[in-house]
Motif scaffolding. Structure first.
Motif: not given
Length: 640
Positions: A134-144, A180-184
């Motif tokens: 997932p994107l950085i946020g509640p479900l991803n506590d890393t920095k990438n 690819t969608l994440m690149s947006l």
């Protein structure tokens, strides 16, 4: 005598040894010279292997394929968990036209540099692998995340590949469509075009993990390959060729998971912990995410009508992004008659028994994909003059240009909802039922679940499998079962064109307290079909899906179904672009299991079906109603 002979023989040997000079001892070294690289002198392309540093210091492996003589060339960038090395491997050849897979070879011939990268933690890339991170946020506590890794990679490429013009387009299939969608999300300024193909978008509603709450248990094979090792060296081994028997013998999904060791893998544990559509799924859904993002990059969404893996994603993201496309010239979609990923490297002339009168995959790449990239990535690129939506109409085998999907088309043909109604006697017609009506009834037995295709059912990765074409299988095998109800129209006297999303709205009861409902919309060929005699009577499913009854009111809050009470259900079926031809018939089939593709519903309400016990699985009497009060139907997106 013998002693004199032996003495003479020894004297001769000693004399011979004295005559031969002693050999010096040779030092043994490796036959692989250090730093040796095969020559590219005879090739019309070069491949550079690089390790691209990310902002946290982790390095990601990538292959850069550069046609000889490339100058001011745009970059086509793909990110994959399936090996960047394998992705660029075609036939042994000095020519990229043979050495690269079809789509990359055609893009190279069109003047593009091809870059394929292993995502973080897979194959030759460093770091930890998180499936669909997932994107950085509640479900991803890393920095990438995949957005930052794509940004950092593009930044490095435009600064370190001297042959490029500094413009990049992202492309990928399935998981690659997801990246690819994440690149947006917060795109790099050099990103000028994106082509997500059959992307993973929402793992609960209709891609990969679940479909409307029903778990895709055959997905465990993929989970195992992706989680047991970073290079997919291990695959599941079933104890039977026919996996129907293996799954039935095992019991619940969790029972099978324990049996094969998948219960130890985090991605399965997350699914067990989140069987409902809670924030865990909602916050990862890319259609929801991209609906909130500005439209900065022209995007071509690629959807396959018979995508056996990610049939939900592409139209959902197209719809989410469309309101931001004020000029109707940045958000595009193409809909083709393909299975998952068929449009890139596979022939598009047929799928299973269905013939499309030409190679639709090659047409798409030549007429849509490459012109789209040319317009947005090449210096002075020509306008591709693409329609906002290009859709192949199966049945008629024709391409159509639409202003948007599914509201109108360039030639002026607005679609409208038109209902086709079930009747208790098994009929299907355009007139709403009147009076008290009745119901069609069947008994659903979890001990004898309805299969999703004819047995034997091979595992997904069995070398002999035809997994990719199961959505176009002849459905007569199911119609013959007593636990499948069938509604069929009279022979059509006119063509019926559909363009959009069919919605099943039906009234049903069950003697249990939970139930699954599978609805299939089917094109029935004439009993005798001179154009292709082998297709006589063929039952071609053009749209079908499953829903779990416990989520009928609220996908995030399951509730028991009141036993023997009539309940209204609504199931949005996958998108269609199809013409029912005159002389054909329209059919609807309804059943309560689709095994072993989806886990069995015990038909007793339990807190979590993943951990259902053997005693929870019970027979249930199912009724589909048809009357003035209960007008069960499918709303069809008809083009007059």
């Amino acid at each position: 005598m013998v002693r004199r002979f032996a003495t003479a023989l020894l004297s001769s040997a000693l004399a011979l040894a004295a005559a031969v000079p002693a050999m010096a001892q040779t030092r043994v070294t490796s036959d692989i010279p250090p730093g040796f690289k095969p020559s590219d002198d005879l090739k019309d392309f070069t491949i550079r292997e690089v390790q691209i540093p990310m902002r946290d210091g982790v390095k990601l492996h990538a292959n850069i394929v550069i046609p000889k003589g490339a100058k001011n060339a745009p970059i086509i960038f793909s990110r994959t968990p399936y090996s960047a090395d394998k992705a660029i491997t075609g036939l042994p050849s000095n020519r990229y036209s043979m050495a690269l897979p079809t789509a990359y070879a055609e893009l190279a011939a069109a003047g593009y540099i091809i870059v394929v990268q292993d995502v973080r933690g897979r194959y030759k890339s460093e770091g930890d692998y998180i499936i669909a991170k997932p994107l950085i946020g509640p479900l991803n506590d890393t920095k990438n995340d995949h957005s930052t890794d794509t940004y950092d990679s593009i930044d490095w490429l435009v600064k370190n590949v001297p042959e490029t013009n500094g413009k990049v387009g992202t492309v990928g299939v399935s998981y690659g469509g997801f990246t690819t969608l994440m690149s947006l999300v917060n795109p790099h300024p050099a990103l000028k075009a994106a082509v997500p193909i059959n992307p993973l978008v929402d793992g609960w509603i209709g891609d990969d993990w679940f479909h409307n709450g029903a778990y895709r248990q055959s997905f465990l094979d993929w989970v195992y390959r992706m989680s047991a090792d970073k290079s997919s060296r291990y695959g599941l081994q079933f104890d039977r060729q026919d996996t129907y028997e293996s799954w039935l013998k095992a019991g619940s999904v969790s029972d099978m998971a324990k049996l094969i060791g998948v219960d130890k893998l985090p991605v399965f544990q997350k699914a067990v912990a989140h069987p409902a559509y809670d924030d865990y799924w909602k916050e990862q859904a890319l259609d929801r995410i991209l609906a909130k993002e500005p439209l900065k990059v022209p995007t071509l969404h690629v959807h396959s009508l018979w995508d056996q893996e990610d049939i939900y994603g592409a139209p959902a993201v197209y719809e989410a992004m469309e309101p931001k496309d004020k000029g109707n010239d940045e958000n595009f979609m193409i809909i083709g008659p393909w299975r998952h990923g068929q449009n890139m490297n596979l022939d598009g002339s047929k799928l299973g028994a269905i013939d499309f009168d030409g190679n639709t995959s090659a047409w798409y790449r030549e007429k849509v994909l490459i012109p789209f990239f040319d317009q947005h990535l090449k210096d002075g690129g020509k306008n591709a003059k693409l329609a906002p939506v290009t859709a192949f109409e199966t049945g008629a085998n024709e391409w159509h240009r639409y202003n948007r999907w599914p509201l109108s088309c360039a030639s002026g043909c607005p679609s409208q909802s038109r209902s086709i109604y079930f009747s208790a006697d098994g009929g299907l017609g355009w007139s709403a039922p009147g009076g008290a009506g009745g119901f069609a009834e069947y008994v659903s037995d979890p001990a004898r679940p309805v299969t999703y295709r004819q047995r034997p059912i091979l595992s997904t990765y069995n070398p002999q499998t035809s997994w990719g074409q199961w959505l176009v299988d002849d459905q007569r095998f199911a119609e013959a079962r007593p636990d499948v109800v069938t509604f069929v129209s009279d022979v059509l006297t006119d063509d019926v064109r559909l363009a959009g999303q069919p919605i099943a709205k039906f009234f049903a009861s069950t003697s249990g307290t939970d139930s699954d409902w599978v609805v299939k919309l089917i094109d029935v060929y004439p009993a005798e079909y001179p154009a292709a005699p082998e297709m006589g009577g063929y039952e071609l499913a053009i749209s079908m899906d499953i829903m779990r009854g416990r989520y009928r009111d609220d996908p995030s809050k399951p509730s028991a179904i009141p036993a023997n009470k009539v309940v209204e259900y609504q199931l949005k079926l996958p998108q269609v672009s199809h013409k029912f031809l005159k002389g054909h018939r329209i059919m609807v089939q309804i059943q309560s299991s689709w095994f072993p593709l989806y886990d069995r519903n015990p038909q007793t309400f339990v807190p979590n079906i993943f951990t259902a016990k053997k005693s929870d699985y019970v027979k249930a009497t199912q009724r589909i109603y048809s009357s003035a009060k209960y007008p069960s139907r499918i709303e069809l997106p008809v083009i007059p």
